[in-house]
Design an enzyme around this catalytic site. Structure first.
Site, PDB file in Angstrom:
ATOM      1  N   TYR A 484      49.071  20.318  32.365  1.00 35.50           N
ATOM      2  CA  TYR A 484      48.603  20.529  33.675  1.00 35.50           C
ATOM      3  C   TYR A 484      49.716  20.183  34.669  1.00 35.50           C
ATOM      4  O   TYR A 484      50.300  21.229  35.282  1.00 35.50           O
ATOM      5  CB  TYR A 484      47.192  19.518  33.943  1.00 35.50           C
ATOM      6  N   SER A 564      44.076  26.669  35.635  1.00 30.33           N
ATOM      7  CA  SER A 564      44.190  26.804  37.043  1.00 30.33           C
ATOM      8  C   SER A 564      45.644  26.307  37.448  1.00 30.33           C
ATOM      9  O   SER A 564      46.565  27.150  36.828  1.00 30.33           O
ATOM     10  CB  SER A 564      43.326  25.639  37.497  1.00 30.33           C
ATOM     11  N   ASP A 647      35.295  33.561  40.530  1.00 31.29           N
ATOM     12  CA  ASP A 647      36.409  32.498  40.968  1.00 31.29           C
ATOM     13  C   ASP A 647      36.961  32.622  42.537  1.00 31.29           C
ATOM     14  O   ASP A 647      37.788  33.479  42.653  1.00 31.29           O
ATOM     15  CB  ASP A 647      37.533  32.474  40.106  1.00 31.29           C
TER      16      ASP A 647
END
Length: 711
Positions: A484, A564, A647
């Site tokens: 991430y 993301s 989204d």
């Protein structure tokens, strides 16, 4: 040295009406129009030939047709994979176990969320005591036929009479809030709309609550328009939202947002003001005992974190990184608010303080030690009382409650340890197991280890590995590297059915704790932001190289995954090192780093990324923006991009444009595909059935392109 410009290829400057159709020995991708869109960034001309894919799929027939065509190609390929049905069957079987959320106490009752196994949404249960028979309070599975409407947030009045709860539809960040009388489960007529990035906080008398909301967006722009001018309101139970009282607003600062919390004693309303993703807050408070009291400013700048923990009369406690990059607890007396009078209660430690709750007149402080949970108990004067002994290396969550409570609850899990729910007695300091998930696995069959490797600039980076016992380091294992690296978020060891299924298929799972995250405090976070963002990609690439060098896997067998900000990570790394990976799974990624701040919540991310509106930051963003750094004629790894049409966190245009550009630039036989879900959003609230289907597609894709043998 950061390169300013990526050479603009001829394809990037084709005139409007030209269509692109990529074909090779194996694939023919849908035609994608290209337009003559060129933007000027500080004197630099940057083409954006797929700008039209930014249009909302619900409003544009052309974009909807493109989505349909891409899905036909993608699902057509996935359906040819013989192992896919068996993978979905095994995922479904593994998923079919009782799941429990962490217990908590509110208004004299106990609550928890529960899923019998394959229910699309968790059900909220209530008990009058821990020994009493639980009863259903809210079952979101009855709200929609396809399971895409979810329970998303709840708060209880102190007297136990009312529950305010949020409803999430189709994965959107927008929430509608309703009110229920807990005795009898009657839903009242109260309905609050256009809430986003907010909770609710009840007044002590239980007559109403505070919340934040945005103005109603223009019809048709609900999923794309910028979120500006949030305001704080008070809602009285039994009245219309149009009658709600405006409590606080700052029209002079439309980019500010507000989080409200009424203190446990009912005396103050604490308003935390934020303007981005960084934990940097201003604080104002309002005296609720005075009807006409004006908000009082307590912290007047956005220089540091001030997370409200609780109060003791006029004294307020905050978790802060002021003069403490790994955070500490301080006390601010509202009668002496000058900064010179602020007092340290719990000093900064060697490990990162990630969370604090004030329960039973004790500070329950959650720390990370090399990305593993630790919990310590402190008296209100800062004295260390004890340390909570956890079952092992893993992640602990929960610890909510009030100052008058003598108990709290927490959950614990790790990569190969299914979630367990515990009651912690604050008097005896003993933990009691309440629920333990029963999964079709033997935890002892798996190994979890933490390793450290060296990144490009010499930084020591931790990484967790988990895999079946007996796995040989012969370079032949399929491996999935996940990361991430952003927004001060720490990746800790947590249980996951999808990862268990991956390991059952013979795969190694690796989780790298990259810079930009919250594993080692604010310095670690800042080392992966703005002009330092390339450090994150270097850390991830170094993790991949380490796994190969140490014999855990090979380039051909290594897949990378992230969602993301992690989708950005995968996109940037595959653009920079297409030779290093056997497959790529970027999910709901931020792929156009020059325009992300122009949609919905994107402006908040400037804290981490910077903005193309600033010349120096434009250079850094343009140097790694996945959409802009794909090179014509390059053989990219097999790629399955995933996104969803609803989204409104990372708008799907990011993935649409990246997929179109990837299919244009790609020179090779490997499939580069996009899978677009409907009514799924950014991820939260997604029904179980959709999760399993998407995972089955991803794992089947990896089985195919990595040449895995699945029994």
């Amino acid at each position: 040295m950061i390169r300013l410009m990526v050479p603009l290829t001829a394809a990037f400057l084709l005139p409007m009406s030209v269509q692109f159709s990529q074909a090779n020995d194996s694939f023919s991708y849908p035609e994608t129009d290209m337009v003559d869109q060129v933007d000027d960034y500080h004197g630099n001309q940057v083409a954006d030939p797929y700008r039209w894919l930014e249009d909302d799929v619900r409003q544009s027939e052309k974009v909807a047709a493109w989505v349909k065509a891409q899905n036909e190609v993608t699902f057509g390929f996935l359906e040819t994979i013989p192992e896919r049905k068996a993978i979905e069957k095994r995922l479904t079987a593994l998923w079919d176990f009782e799941k429990f959320g962490t217990f908590f106490k509110a208004g004299g009752r106990y609550y928890y969320e529960h899923n019998t196994g394959l229910q699309n949404q968790y059900v909220l249960y209530v008990m009058d005591s821990l020994e009493a028979k639980p009863r259903v309070l809210i079952d979101p599975n009855t709200w929609s036929d396809d399971g895409t409407v979810a329970l998303a947030g709840m708060s209880f009045s102190d007297d136990g009479r009312y529950l305010a709860y949020g409803i999430q539809d189709g994965g959107s960040d927008w929430r509608t809030w309703r009110v229920m009388e807990i005795d009898g489960g009657r839903v009242l007529e109260d309905e609050l709309k256009w809430l986003k990035f907010t909770g609710t906080s009840w007044t002590k008398d239980g007559r109403g609550f505070f919340y934040s909301r945005y103005d109603e967006p223009v019809e048709g722009a609900e999923f794309q328009s910028l979120n500006l001018n949030q305001k704080v309101f008070y809602h009285r139970v039994g009245t219309s939202q149009s009658d709600d009282v405006l409590v606080h607003a700052r029209p002079d600062n439309p980019d500010w947002g507000f989080q409200t919390e009424a203190t446990e004693d009912g005396r103050f309303l604490v308003i935390t003001i934020w303007k981005g993703t960084d934990d940097k807050y201003r604080i104002v408070y309002k005296d609720l005992t005075e009807p006409y009291a004006m908000p009082v400013e307590l912290v007047a700048d956005f220089d540091n974190e001030y997370t409200f923990v609780g109060n003791d009369g006029p004294v307020m406690f905050f978790k802060t990184d002021l003069h403490a990059p790994k955070r500490r607890i301080i006390a601010i007396d509202t009668r002496q608010p000058a900064r010179i009078a602020w007092k340290e209660v719990v000093p900064e430690a060697d490990d990162v303080l990630t969370g604090v709750s004030l329960v039973g007149n004790l500070f329950l402080a959650e720390y990370l030690k090399d990305a593993r949970s630790q919990v310590k108990l402190f008296a209100m004067n800062g004295r260390l009382v004890s340390e909570l002994e956890l079952p092992g290396i893993g992640s602990a969550d929960g610890f909510s409650g009030k100052r008058t409570d003598t108990e709290t609850f927490y959950s614990f899990s790790s990569f190969a340890v299914p979630p367990s729910i515990y009651r912690f007695d604050l008097v005896t300091r003993e933990s009691t197991l309440l629920r333990r998930a029963k999964v079709d696995m033997v935890p002892e069959d798996y190994v979890t280890e933490q390793v450290f490797y060296t990144s490009k600039d010499g930084t020591r980076v931790p990484m967790f590995l988990t895999y079946k016992k007996g796995t040989k380091r012969d370079g032949k294992n399929p491996a999935l590297l996940y990361g991430y690296g952003g927004f001060n978020i720490a990746l800790t060891p947590r249980f996951s059915i999808s990862r268990l299924a991956w390991m059952e298929m013979g795969g190694i799972y690796a989780q790298a704790n990259l810079r930009g995250g919250g594993e080692y405090g604010e310095a670690w976070h800042q080392a992966g932001t703005k002009l330092n963002k390339q450090n994150v990609f270097d850390d991830f690439i170094a993790a991949a190289e380490w796994l190969i060098d140490q014999g855990y896997t090979s380039r051909e067998k290594l897949a990378i995954q992230g969602g993301s900000n992690g989708g950005l990570l995968v996109g940037a790394c595959m653009a920079q090192r297409p030779d290093l990976f056997g497959a790529c799974l970027p999910a709901v990624g931020v792929m156009d780093m020059l325009r992300f701040h122009k949609f919905t919540a994107g402006r908040f991310w400037v804290d981490d990324y910077g903005s193309a509106d600033t010349a120096e930051e434009f250079k850094a963003l343009y140097a790694y923006s996945p959409y802009h750094n794909l090179k014509d004629g390059t053989a990219y790894p097999p790629t399955l991009i995933t996104t969803a049409d609803t989204d409104d966190r990372v708008v799907p245009a990011h993935s649409f444009k990246f997929a179109a550009r990837l299919q244009e630039a790609h020179k090779g036989k490997a499939p580069v595909l996009i899978r677009i879900e409907t009514r799924a959003g950014h991820g939260s609230g997604k029904p179980t059935s959709m999760i399993i289907e998407e995972l089955a597609d991803q794992w089947a894709f990896l089985v195919k392109v990595l040449g895995m043998e699945v029994k």
